[in-house]
Each structure stands twice: as C-alpha cells, then as structure tokens.
Design an enzyme around this catalytic site. Structure first.
Site, PDB file in Angstrom:
ATOM      1  N   HIS A 169      41.634  38.703  35.029  1.00 26.73           N
ATOM      2  CA  HIS A 169      40.455  38.191  35.361  1.00 26.73           C
ATOM      3  C   HIS A 169      39.556  39.183  35.777  1.00 26.73           C
ATOM      4  O   HIS A 169      38.700  39.776  34.864  1.00 26.73           O
ATOM      5  CB  HIS A 169      40.229  37.056  36.390  1.00 26.73           C
ATOM      6  CG  HIS A 169      39.136  36.455  36.729  1.00 26.73           C
ATOM      7  ND1 HIS A 169      38.920  36.180  38.193  1.00 26.73           N
ATOM      8  CD2 HIS A 169      37.801  36.127  35.910  1.00 26.73           C
ATOM      9  CE1 HIS A 169      37.473  35.639  38.039  1.00 26.73           C
ATOM     10  NE2 HIS A 169      37.071  35.629  36.701  1.00 26.73           N
TER      11      HIS A 169
ATOM     12  N   CYS B 126      42.326  36.629  44.623  1.00 25.85           N
ATOM     13  CA  CYS B 126      41.015  36.637  44.550  1.00 25.85           C
ATOM     14  C   CYS B 126      40.087  35.324  43.999  1.00 25.85           C
ATOM     15  O   CYS B 126      39.355  35.172  44.805  1.00 25.85           O
ATOM     16  CB  CYS B 126      40.460  37.651  43.535  1.00 25.85           C
ATOM     17  SG  CYS B 126      40.995  39.413  44.221  1.00 25.85           S
ATOM     18  N   HIS B 127      40.679  35.095  42.721  1.00 22.27           N
ATOM     19  CA  HIS B 127      39.735  33.784  42.243  1.00 22.27           C
ATOM     20  C   HIS B 127      40.866  32.804  41.843  1.00 22.27           C
ATOM     21  O   HIS B 127      40.660  31.799  41.036  1.00 22.27           O
ATOM     22  CB  HIS B 127      38.982  34.297  41.042  1.00 22.27           C
ATOM     23  CG  HIS B 127      38.044  35.378  41.504  1.00 22.27           C
ATOM     24  ND1 HIS B 127      38.550  36.723  41.128  1.00 22.27           N
ATOM     25  CD2 HIS B 127      37.001  35.313  42.010  1.00 22.27           C
ATOM     26  CE1 HIS B 127      37.577  37.531  41.598  1.00 22.27           C
ATOM     27  NE2 HIS B 127      36.621  36.731  42.236  1.00 22.27           N
ATOM     28  N   GLY B 128      42.496  32.723  42.368  1.00 19.83           N
ATOM     29  CA  GLY B 128      43.245  31.774  42.002  1.00 19.83           C
ATOM     30  C   GLY B 128      43.728  31.629  40.525  1.00 19.83           C
ATOM     31  O   GLY B 128      43.638  30.650  40.134  1.00 19.83           O
TER      32      GLY B 128
ATOM     33  N   PRO C 168      41.150  31.085  36.290  1.00 20.60           N
ATOM     34  CA  PRO C 168      39.955  31.697  35.450  1.00 20.60           C
ATOM     35  C   PRO C 168      40.573  33.126  34.512  1.00 20.60           C
ATOM     36  O   PRO C 168      39.681  33.167  33.649  1.00 20.60           O
ATOM     37  CB  PRO C 168      39.086  32.305  36.384  1.00 20.60           C
ATOM     38  CG  PRO C 168      39.825  32.724  37.486  1.00 20.60           C
ATOM     39  CD  PRO C 168      40.960  31.599  37.662  1.00 20.60           C
TER      40      PRO C 168
END
Lengths: 434, 201, 281
Positions: free
Chosen positions: B128, B152-154, B167
């Site tokens: 990502h 950080c963003h799953g 993501p």
C-alpha cells in the site's frame, strides 16, 4: 532596465506576461543590445567565465550528492565517486579542472581589461564588481580544494587559515573561530563545505550585477573610444552569440584535453594521500592560480630591506605585512581607476603604458613561477623584486605614466578607426538599413 | 536554437540565405546533442553506484531456523521476512482459489515446490504505502488470515504473503533468491538453473 | 624571529620548519632535503599515451605479485575484490581471493562482535588492524596504502617501478650519495639505500630480490624476472589507482572529435553571420 528601445512583444500571451513581468522584453534587450562592432577575440572571455561558473555549479551540485564532509570519510567518499559512482570520475575531473579553466579565463578577462582600460570612467562600478567576483572565486576555490581532504588540502587550509593569526591582538581567537577548534579539523571541513556550496551562488548574484552594469555602460572595445551612433555598434545577437559559441567550442576543446588526457596535470600528487595532521609534505605549493599571491606572501621576511624600511620601523611583524600585501595585491585593483588617470583607455594609443603593461604581465608570470619554487636563494630575492615591481606598477608607474605619457591621436569613431576612412568605413553604409 | 532561428526569421535580420539556415539548423542539432550528451552522465550518476549494486545481495544461513519460526533480515535497505512454514501452513496457503484473490497468484507460483516450498521469502514492505506489516513475532497481530497485518492502514496478508483484505493492491513481493546445497539463502540472485533447492527433499 | 643557526635544522626537520612557518610566517619553507632527486626511468607502459590501454594479463600477474609479496605489509583499501572482474578474474577466483580474508560481521544475538569471510563486495582487507600496529611491525614506519600510490607520487608508474628496482648496496650508497651534512650516506639499522627515494634512504627492504620469486600461473606468462615482476606489479598498481583510465581515454577521443566538429560548425556559422551582418567575412 531599458526596455523601451525594443517595445512590447506582439504575441498576446507574451504581451500578457510582459505587462506583468518584463521578462520577454528583457530577453530581447539582452539579445539585441548594441555592442561595439570591433570587439576582438579577447572579448570572448566574459561569456566563457559565465559558462565556467555554470559548469562548476552543475557538476558541484551533483558531486555534493555523493560527497561526505567528514574528516573520516571525505577522502574515501571522493575516491568512491571516482571508482563507483556512474561517470563519477568524469564529473569530478570536470569539476577539478573546471576550477583551473575558470581562473585561466578570468585572468585573461582581467588582463584584457587592464590592456584596454576597461576600468576607466564610466565602467568603475563594473570593474569593482569584477574584483568582488575575483575575491569570491578565490575564497570558493580555496575552500573547495580543502574538501577532498588530501595532504595538500589539509596543509593549504592550515597555512592559509593561520594567516588570520597575523591580525594584531585578536588573531588567535579569530583563528579558533575560523577553525571551530584548535586546528583545522572536522568543524573546519564542515563549514568549508557549507561555504563552498553557498559562495558560487553569491558569485552568480554578483555576476548578474556585473552584467547589469555592463548593459548600462555598454562594452568597452579595442579602440577604447565610445560608440557615437548606430554605425559603431552591432546587435549582440546573432553576431556575438555565434562568435561566443565558436569561442566556447575552442574553450571546451582545451578543457576536454585536460579532463580526458591530463586530468591531474594541474593538481599535486600529494593530494592523493589522505590528510595527516601530524606530517607535512616536504614541499607545500598552492594551486597554480594562487602562486603569484603566494610569492607575495612569502616575500615579506624580516630581513627584506624593503620590509625593514617601510614597515619594520613601525613594529609590524613580517607575517602580518605578507598577509596584508597578499590581500592588497587584489585590493589594489579597486583603486586602479584613480591610479591610472590617463583619459585614453586603450593601450593601443598609449605607447609607454603598453610597454609597462607587458612588463607587468611578465612580472605576474615571474611571481607565479617563484611561487612554485622552494623559499631559498636565489628564488627568494627574485620573488621580492617581482613583488616590489607588482606594487610599484600600480602605485608608482601607472600614476607617473598617465601624467607623463603623450598618447597617440585617437580615431574619430569606431566605424572610422583610421582617419580618412578604410574598409570599415566603406562597410558602414550597409548598416544604414538597420 | 530553434527559437533563435524563428526569432531571426521574424526579426529585422531576414536577409539570410539557405546556407545560413542550414548552418543554424545543423549547429542547433549539434548544440542539442551536446546538451543531451552532457546531461546523461550527470543524471546517470544518481543511479545506484557500483558499490551499492555489489552490496545488493544478502546471505542467510537457514540451518538454525526451526519449522514455524520466522526471521527478518535486511536486503537492499528493506526487511525481508523469512519463514520456515509447517506442513499445515503450506496446505492452507495452497487451499485458496487464486481467482478469489485481489492479486491472483498461487503459492506454487510464489515459492515453487519441493524443498523450496517450505521457505517463505518476501519483502516485508506493505504494497500500500510502504509500512512494515506485523506478524513476524509470535505475539504480533497476524491479521484475519494468519499471515501478516499492516497496522498503518489495515491490510491483511495470508501465510503466503498474499493480500487478502485492506487497501494494499498487491501481494508482498517475492525477491529473487537462491538456496544452496549448504542451506544458505542468497537474496538478490536468481536460483541457478539445475541448482539446488528444488530437488533436495 | 628565527635566525640562520636554525636554518640547517629546518631542512632536516620538515615538520619543525612548517611549525616555524606557521608561527613566523616568513621563514623559508623546507626544501627537498637532499635536493638531488633522481629522475625515474622511463618505461614504455601499455597505458601511456592517448590510446593507452591496460595489458590485462600483465595486471593479473601484477595482482599475483601484490598478493604474494606486497600484501603482507601494504593495504589496497580503496579497491574492492569485485573490481578484479575488470581485469579478467572470474567470480570464483574473486571469491577465493576475498575468502582468505576476514572482515567484521554483524554482532551476534548476544552482541558479541563476529567476523565473516570477505566477499566480492568488500574492499581489500588491510594487513594491519590500525596504523599503530602497522608502525609497530615495521620499525616505526607504517607502509603506505597502495591504492593510489601511482597517482600520489611525482613520476607516477615510472617512479614506482624505478623505486622497486632502484636499491643499491651499502657500499655503493656511500660512494654515490651524501647526507645533508655532505658526508657519505650510510643507511642506519633497518634502513636501505635506494637511488630513487627522496633522500635515498628507505625503510622498506627490497621486496623483489630473486628471479622466480613469484611463480606466474597463467599460460604464456613471461619469465618472472625481478624486472618483469616489478613492471607487472607497477602496472597493476597503476590500474588500482585509476581503474577507469581506459574508459576515460576512450570517451575522450569521442568528445574531442565531437568538439572539433562542433567548433568547426560554429566557426562556419560565425563567418556566415559576419558576412550577413557586417558585410565582410
């Protein structure tokens, strides 16, 4: 700047821009500004100096991306550039020799100015800005030479920074301030790196002022007389642009010959030995472009009769006198417009000055040659006489010559260099269409 | 130079001949070539230098790594996750239908078969935005698919390092690597043809 | 400040003289002590001149001489083992040469320092851990690193070769050379006499003394005479100092030719413009 001569651009977009910032008409001005039609090849060196500066800045920026300004790594990082970075050897050799090329070009530019009286009214400010550029170049070159952290780098830094110690009373504290320590060391290297990166941009700024002043007072020319009308001038473009490009080709040929076939000829082998603060090389010499100043510095010894007569009486130390003389050797150029008071600019019409000009050139070469010799007889005394002549040329000979000399008659105008016309005069009508 | 030529044509000096136009065009071409040729070394110098390229392999001794154990090594400045997978983990990784994945790839395509298959070697940088996913330590959050989880963003990765949820657009990349007969892992070079790793069971 | 009785002394003690220069500014800088440097022998190296190239078999022989003779005392720390590929060594040969040396590895789990065999990516491992050790093992004079020795000496490769072959006996030394007092020059214990060394006294024992001291492995190698070995190792060191020299000279030819054309063209354009705008060529 004077843009009225060219007027605003016709293209609407360009006009829109120009109304807000006259960059278009300034470019037009730069291209079509009137230049004396009789400039010889010695007038190429100004643009070549500009080109050298740009080459140095561009290669320098790239080198700085690979260089490490730390005493432990500086030498190795330079060798890493030479060995491992793609084309690193080329970029570094261009930068290394570019310094010498820059000085050659600038020195020729200065001697041209001296010969043709380019420092005289109304070009004093133009001349001063040039001397400022020379000072800045010397500082930049000196600090740049320290960065590879070779033996000559280190000892040049040590010897030159130690000169500051000659300043009375505060000399010692000033030296420590300069070093950021008790000798030339990592803090010194760091600040030299910072300044070596900064100063070229200062030079660039002064160059802009230098060119601004030039465009205001217009170029001098080999006859040293003012332009009296359009018949005396020619647009900078395309005549001088193409002439400058041709000169650029010749210059780059010389430059490339050094870079590719004698890259270390102008350097010193000792600078391929890493700096050792405990061991001085047997024979310290500065880069060639500093040799004349180095001779002047070394000429001031306790036992030099001139020093004893002039300064020793006043209790001045020989060391301080040498440092002052070295700085004075360049600074004297600032007052040159008031030392040479002759109204005639070009040496072409000054038979006596011309002889002394060439003697001065020879003197500078002798000073340079002595700078590379060990400081022992007979070199020392030759250097001292040459130093004496250097200052006498400016402080005694020039004022006297400009008073005593009877210049030859000046031509009426640039387009009629010989009284009664000639080839150039015959060509003048062809310019009428302009 | 092209600009110069056109300015000239429109300007007050339009008394040139064909010869002059040719010369200016040719001169312009020379100038453009010179500019390009001198720009290239400057630009190329910014590419990885020889020493950087030479240091771009990392060697790891695999013999002390137990089944189910993971280690992290540095390769070209980034972490590489190495895991000696259990039979069950390999079976789990292979049970997935690649067509159901955001970035379809089978475990065999990623790590091969034979002796090679038990070694998972991936660059541990979330595809990502470059964070380092968790999951190397036993106590880490391994995400919903039992592999790695990027905090950080799953993004959730499975035990083959493939993106399953979140993501990140692609699977954790497999670097080129070779395994020698002496159980040495060399990251940064391809397995030589007819070499070891695939056939030493 | 400093007066004549001291002058003789500065010439002997360069650092002292420099200290004096720094302190006094006006004292003569040290001259070449013995003042009678001998010009090195001129060798027709393959890498001389505009079209000069390295002779790669010679460089490989030179590497062998370096490894078997010089490397015991002299480092080559700026050259990487991988660089040897450029003179024709295979990956396996490079790994063998590198693998004989040890370099510091990553600390282990307990934080203890480790060593690992050198790899192609490493640079030549120094024979001594630090300069103090180098001095202690060599009579107080640390052997210089050889990576740049050819560029760091006036006379370059000619000088290095001349030095290697320039040793003279103690008897000849006394006859030929004088010390700074004008007396016959006598090397002290642990010192040797060399025609080409500045001052003629050198701390390095003659490194190449017998023909066949190094057994050249490659087929077609010339007999390993002292002269041949000296030339070979010097050529190798010239390469080590400037491995990109061939690329430099080759590119130079292209650049010079291009610039000649460029300059010719610009001259033609200038003449044309001059005719156009000035009405005279």
């Amino acid at each position: 700047m004077s843009t009225e001569a060219q007027g605003a651009p016709r293209n609407r977009t360009l006009k829109w821009i120009d109304d807000r910032m006259p960059i278009v008409s300034m470019t037009e001005h730069a291209l079509y500004y009137p230049v004396p039609r009789n400039l010889n090849y010695l007038w190429n060196f100004g643009s070549l100096a500009g080109l050298s500066l740009i080459i140095m800045i561009v290669t320098g920026i790239v080198l700085s991306m690979h260089y490490t300004p730390h005493t432990d790594y500086a030498f190795d990082s330079v060798e890493r550039i030479m060995r491992d970075v793609n084309y690193g050897w080329l970029i570094r050799y261009v930068h290394m020799n570019g310094g010498s090329m820059f000085f050659i070009v600038v020195y020729l530019h200065i001697f041209r100015g001296l010969y043709y009286g380019s420092f005289k009214t109304p070009r004093e400010l133009l001349w001063w800005l040039g001397v400022v550029i020379l000072f800045l170049m010397m500082a930049t070159a000196f600090m740049g030479y320290v960065l590879p952290w070779g033996q000559m780098s280190f000892w040049a830094a040590k010897v030159i920074t130690s000169m500051v110690g000659a300043v009375p009373l505060i000399g010692e504290s000033l030296t420590e301030l300069l070093w950021g320590g008790f000798t030339v060391d990592n803090p010194t290297l760091n600040r030299f790196y910072s300044l070596h990166y900064l100063l070229p941009f200062v030079i660039l700024g002064v160059v802009v002022l230098h060119i601004w002043a030039l465009h205001t007072v217009k170029a001098n020319n080999p006859l040293g007389i003012d332009m009296k009308g359009p018949q005396d001038s020619i647009d900078f473009h395309p005549y001088y642009t193409t002439k400058d490009l041709f000169g650029t080709g010749v210059f780059l040929l010389v430059f490339a010959a050094f870079v590719f076939y004698a890259p270390n000829y102008l350097g010193h082998p000792d600078n391929y030995i890493q700096a050792d603060p405990l061991k001085t090389p047997p024979h310290i010499v500065p880069e060639w472009y500093f040799l004349p100043y180095y001779t002047i510095l070394r000429s001031f010894t306790d036992d030099w009769w001139l020093f004893q007569i002039l300064l020793g009486w006043w209790g001045m130390e020989a060391k301080l006198a040498g440092v002052l003389a070295m700085a004075g050797a360049v600074a004297v150029l600032f007052v040159l417009p008031w030392l040479d008071t002759s109204r005639v600019r070009s040496a072409k019409f000054r038979p006596v000055y011309r002889v002394f000009f060439w003697l001065f050139v020879i003197d500078c070469l002798i000073l340079g040659w002595i700078g590379a010799q060990p400081a022992e007889p007979p070199w020392t005394s030759i250097g001292q006489w040459a130093t004496l002549w250097y200052f006498a040329h400016f402080l005694v000979i020039l004022p006297l010559v400009s008073r005593v000399e009877r210049p030859r008659p000046l031509p009426h105008s640039i387009s009629q260099p010989v009284l009664g016309g000639g080839a150039a005069a015959a060509a003048a009508p062809m310019e009428a269409s302009r | 130079m092209a600009d110069t030529a056109s300015t000239d044509a429109a300007g007050p000096h339009d008394d040139g001949a064909g010869r002059r136009d040719f010369l200016i065009l040719a001169g312009g071409a020379f100038g453009a070539f010179a500019a390009g040729a001198s720009a290239w070394p400057l630009l190329d110098s910014l590419n990885p230098a020889k020493d950087t390229l030479a240091a771009s392999t990392t060697e790891v001794d695999l013999s002390p790594i137990e089944e189910g154990q993971a280690i992290t090594v540095k390769w070209r400045g980034s972490p590489v996750f190495i895991r000696r997978r259990t039979e069950k983990e390999i079976a789990d990784a292979r049970a997935v239908n690649p067509d159901d994945l955001p970035d379809p790839q089978t475990d065999e395509q990623r790590f091969g078969t034979g002796a090679r298959e038990q070694w998972l070697v991936v660059v541990g940088v979330c595809t990502h935005l470059g964070c380092i996913p968790l999951g190397q330590k036993g106590t880490d959050n391994k995400g919903e698919y039992g592999g790695w989880f990027c905090p950080c963003h799953g993004s959730h990765y499975d035990i083959s390092g493939r993106i399953r949820k979140g993501p990140a657009p692609r699977n954790l990349p497999v670097p080129p690597y070779a395994i020698t007969a002496e159980s040495k892992l060399i990251i940064g070079v391809e397995q030589p043809k007819g070499g070891h790793g695939g056939d030493t069971a | 400040m400093i007066r004549s009785p001291l002058r003789a002394l500065h010439r002997l003690l360069a650092p002292a003289a420099i200290a004096a220069v720094l302190a006094g500014g006006a004292v003569p800088a040290p001259a070449f002590a013995a003042g009678d440097a001998v010009a090195p022998k001129a060798v027709a190296w393959t890498f001389n001149g505009v079209f000069g190239r390295y002779d790669y078999p010679q460089l490989r022989r030179g590497l062998q001489v370096y490894n078997e003779v010089c490397a015991a005392c002299h480092g080559l720390r700026l050259v990487a083992y991988r660089d040897l590929a450029a003179i024709g060594l295979s990956e396996a040969q490079i790994r063998t040469i590198a693998g004989d040396k040890e370099v510091a590895g990553e600390p282990d789990e307990e934080g203890e320092p480790t060593v690992r065999p050198a790899e192609p990516k490493d640079r030549f491992v120094d024979p001594f851990p630090n300069v103090q050790a180098a001095m202690a093992s060599n009579n107080g004079a640390a052997p210089p690193d050889l990576s740049l020795i050819v560029k760091a000496r006036g006379g370059a490769a000619d000088y290095v070769y001349s030095l290697l072959t320039g040793y003279v006996s103690e008897a000849a030394c006394k006859k030929q050379f004088k010390d700074s007092q004008g007396n016959p020059l006598v090397p002290a214990e642990g010192q040797y006499c060399n025609t080409y060394m500045s001052g003629h006294i050198i701390a390095m024992a003659p490194p190449l003394t017998e023909d066949g001291q190094v057994e050249y492995e490659e087929a077609g190698a010339p007999p390993a005479s002292v002269d041949q070995m000296s030339k070979d190792v010097t050529a190798f060191l010239a390469w080590a100092a400037e491995p990109y020299m061939v690329e430099r000279k080759r590119m130079g030819i292209k650049v010079m030719l291009f610039l000649l054309l460029f300059t010719g063209f610009m001259y033609a354009i200038y003449r044309q413009v001059k005719k156009d705008v000035k009405g005279s060529a």
